[in-house]
Motif scaffolding. Structure first.
Motif, PDB file in Angstrom:
ATOM      1  N   MET A   1      -2.533   4.624   5.877  1.00 56.23           N
ATOM      2  CA  MET A   1      -3.918   4.172   5.937  1.00 56.23           C
ATOM      3  C   MET A   1      -4.373   4.116   7.386  1.00 56.23           C
ATOM      4  SD  MET A   1      -5.566   0.591   4.630  1.00 56.23           S
ATOM      5  CE  MET A   1      -5.228   1.086   2.954  1.00 56.23           C
ATOM      6  N   THR A   2      -5.545   4.629   7.658  1.00 52.86           N
ATOM      7  CA  THR A   2      -6.058   4.587   9.020  1.00 52.86           C
ATOM      8  C   THR A   2      -6.869   3.331   9.224  1.00 52.86           C
ATOM      9  OG1 THR A   2      -8.008   5.836   8.332  1.00 52.86           O
ATOM     10  CG2 THR A   2      -6.148   7.105   9.171  1.00 52.86           C
ATOM     11  N   THR A 126       4.419  -2.972   0.294  1.00 53.11           N
ATOM     12  CA  THR A 126       3.778  -1.659   0.319  1.00 53.11           C
ATOM     13  C   THR A 126       4.769  -0.554  -0.029  1.00 53.11           C
ATOM     14  OG1 THR A 126       2.459  -0.112   1.622  1.00 53.11           O
ATOM     15  CG2 THR A 126       4.190  -1.306   2.787  1.00 53.11           C
ATOM     16  N   LYS A 127       4.293   0.438  -0.763  1.00 52.87           N
ATOM     17  CA  LYS A 127       5.117   1.594  -1.097  1.00 52.87           C
ATOM     18  C   LYS A 127       5.043   2.651  -0.008  1.00 52.87           C
ATOM     19  CE  LYS A 127       4.620   0.893  -6.087  1.00 52.87           C
ATOM     20  NZ  LYS A 127       4.130   1.472  -7.368  1.00 52.87           N
ATOM     21  N   ARG A 128       4.060   2.516   0.862  1.00 54.40           N
ATOM     22  CA  ARG A 128       3.901   3.483   1.957  1.00 54.40           C
ATOM     23  C   ARG A 128       4.657   2.961   3.175  1.00 54.40           C
ATOM     24  NH1 ARG A 128      -2.174   5.100   2.838  1.00 54.40           N
ATOM     25  NH2 ARG A 128      -1.071   6.631   4.123  1.00 54.40           N
ATOM     26  N   ARG A 129       5.942   3.224   3.208  1.00 51.98           N
ATOM     27  CA  ARG A 129       6.792   2.621   4.236  1.00 51.98           C
ATOM     28  C   ARG A 129       6.474   3.137   5.634  1.00 51.98           C
ATOM     29  NH1 ARG A 129       8.003  -1.821   2.216  1.00 51.98           N
ATOM     30  NH2 ARG A 129       9.828  -2.074   3.561  1.00 51.98           N
ATOM     31  N   GLU A 130       5.819   4.299   5.710  1.00 52.65           N
ATOM     32  CA  GLU A 130       5.457   4.810   7.037  1.00 52.65           C
ATOM     33  C   GLU A 130       4.445   3.917   7.744  1.00 52.65           C
ATOM     34  OE1 GLU A 130       2.563   6.736   4.102  1.00 52.65           O
ATOM     35  OE2 GLU A 130       4.697   6.213   4.184  1.00 52.65           O
ATOM     36  N   THR A 131       3.726   3.089   6.971  1.00 44.00           N
ATOM     37  CA  THR A 131       2.748   2.199   7.599  1.00 44.00           C
ATOM     38  C   THR A 131       3.409   1.053   8.352  1.00 44.00           C
ATOM     39  OG1 THR A 131       2.530   0.824   5.605  1.00 44.00           O
ATOM     40  CG2 THR A 131       1.047   2.723   5.808  1.00 44.00           C
ATOM     41  N   THR A 133       5.725   1.572  10.633  1.00 47.51           N
ATOM     42  CA  THR A 133       6.098   2.054  11.964  1.00 47.51           C
ATOM     43  C   THR A 133       5.304   1.390  13.088  1.00 47.51           C
ATOM     44  OG1 THR A 133       6.822   4.187  11.070  1.00 47.51           O
ATOM     45  CG2 THR A 133       6.282   4.112  13.413  1.00 47.51           C
ATOM     46  N   ALA A 166      -0.888  -2.672   7.401  1.00 45.90           N
ATOM     47  CA  ALA A 166       0.178  -2.200   6.512  1.00 45.90           C
ATOM     48  C   ALA A 166       0.029  -2.788   5.116  1.00 45.90           C
ATOM     49  CB  ALA A 166       1.542  -2.562   7.092  1.00 45.90           C
ATOM     50  N   GLY A 168      -2.632  -3.116   3.447  1.00 40.06           N
ATOM     51  CA  GLY A 168      -3.509  -2.239   2.685  1.00 40.06           C
ATOM     52  C   GLY A 168      -4.704  -2.878   2.019  1.00 40.06           C
ATOM     53  N   ARG A 214      11.573  -5.735   2.450  1.00 43.10           N
ATOM     54  CA  ARG A 214      10.762  -5.900   1.239  1.00 43.10           C
ATOM     55  C   ARG A 214      10.831  -7.326   0.683  1.00 43.10           C
ATOM     56  NH1 ARG A 214       9.525  -0.639  -0.922  1.00 43.10           N
ATOM     57  NH2 ARG A 214      10.813   0.990  -0.007  1.00 43.10           N
TER      58      ARG A 214
END
Length: 244
Positions: A1-2, A126-131, A133, A166, A168, A214
């Motif tokens: 997410m930006t 969150t399932k978007r673990r790249e967020t 970073t 993160a 969201g 998590r």
């Protein structure tokens, strides 16, 4: 997410934009008190080297922000703080950029206590673990800038902002962006002590670790402790400085 980017206030360039910020800052800082009349249009034109159309436009903007009330044959009156739009980006910035009171800082801390633990819980889930970073990166930069309060403040803000992003939740993200100027001012009050920064660093790491693992409830609990600790520091510093 930006990130949606910082909440934008009223432009400060141009003649009437400069007037908006000059008069708004005077009101919010207490140089102009509730119930007090603004100088007349003619007086403002002279004092601020402006024009009548620019003054009129500035008054319209300040009225929309709840700072003044303009009435025919009465003049323009400064309104009490209870009538201000406190979530307006400019009002927030003016409120915290110039010697905020202890109560104002406490209000900000209370809002953080309400928002940031839930943001940490959401970030852990969150399932978007790249967020995650940006949270790690901000923490590492905090760690490397302990001896430089200005840099530490910047990365501390980035850490908390990254946690919110993160998670969201778009409403929490928007609220965090609105509060960015106020949060920066709050950090200037209590984050300039290198020893204190060193003491809080493990707490930030614990929040990061819980999010990565998590552990939503643990992340929320640790973030709450972290924010309450900052609130305690602000209250103590406010008492010492006599601003409470």
């Amino acid at each position: 997410m930006t990130s949606p980017g910082p909440a934008r206030g009223y432009r400060a360039d141009g003649v009437h934009g400069r007037l908006v910020h000059e008069l708004g800052s005077r009101i919010v800082s207490g140089q102009l008190l509730p119930g007090e009349q603004l100088p007349t249009e003619s007086e403002l034109v002279t004092e601020l080297a402006s024009s009548r159309p620019a003054v009129r436009e500035a008054i319209k903007v300040l009225t929309a922000k709840g700072l003044v009330l303009a009435r025919p044959k009465v003049g323009t009156t400064v309104q009490p703080e209870s009538g201000w739009n406190l979530l307006d980006p400019d009002v927030l910035a003016w409120r915290y950029e110039s010697s905020p009171t202890g109560q104002q800082l406490d209000d900000l801390s209370g809002l953080r206590v309400a928002v940031e633990p839930e943001a940490a819980r959401l970030a852990a889930r969150t399932k978007r673990r790249e967020t995650l970073t940006p949270i790690r990166e901000a923490y590492l930069l905090m760690e490397s800038s302990l001896q430089d309060p200005d840099e530490f403040i910047k990365h501390d803000l980035a850490f908390h902002r990254a946690v919110v992003q993160a998670g969201g939740n778009e409403l929490l993200i928007h609220l965090d962006e609105l509060l960015s100027a106020a949060l920066a001012a709050g950090r200037q009050v209590h984050t300039r002590n290198v020893r204190r920064n060193r003491r809080t660093l493990p707490s930030h790491k614990a929040v990061l670790d819980a999010i990565v693992a998590r552990q939503g409830e643990q992340a929320a609990s640790l973030m709450r402790e972290l924010v309450l600790g900052a609130q305690h520091d602000i209250r103590r510093d406010s008492r010492r400085s006599g601003t409470s």
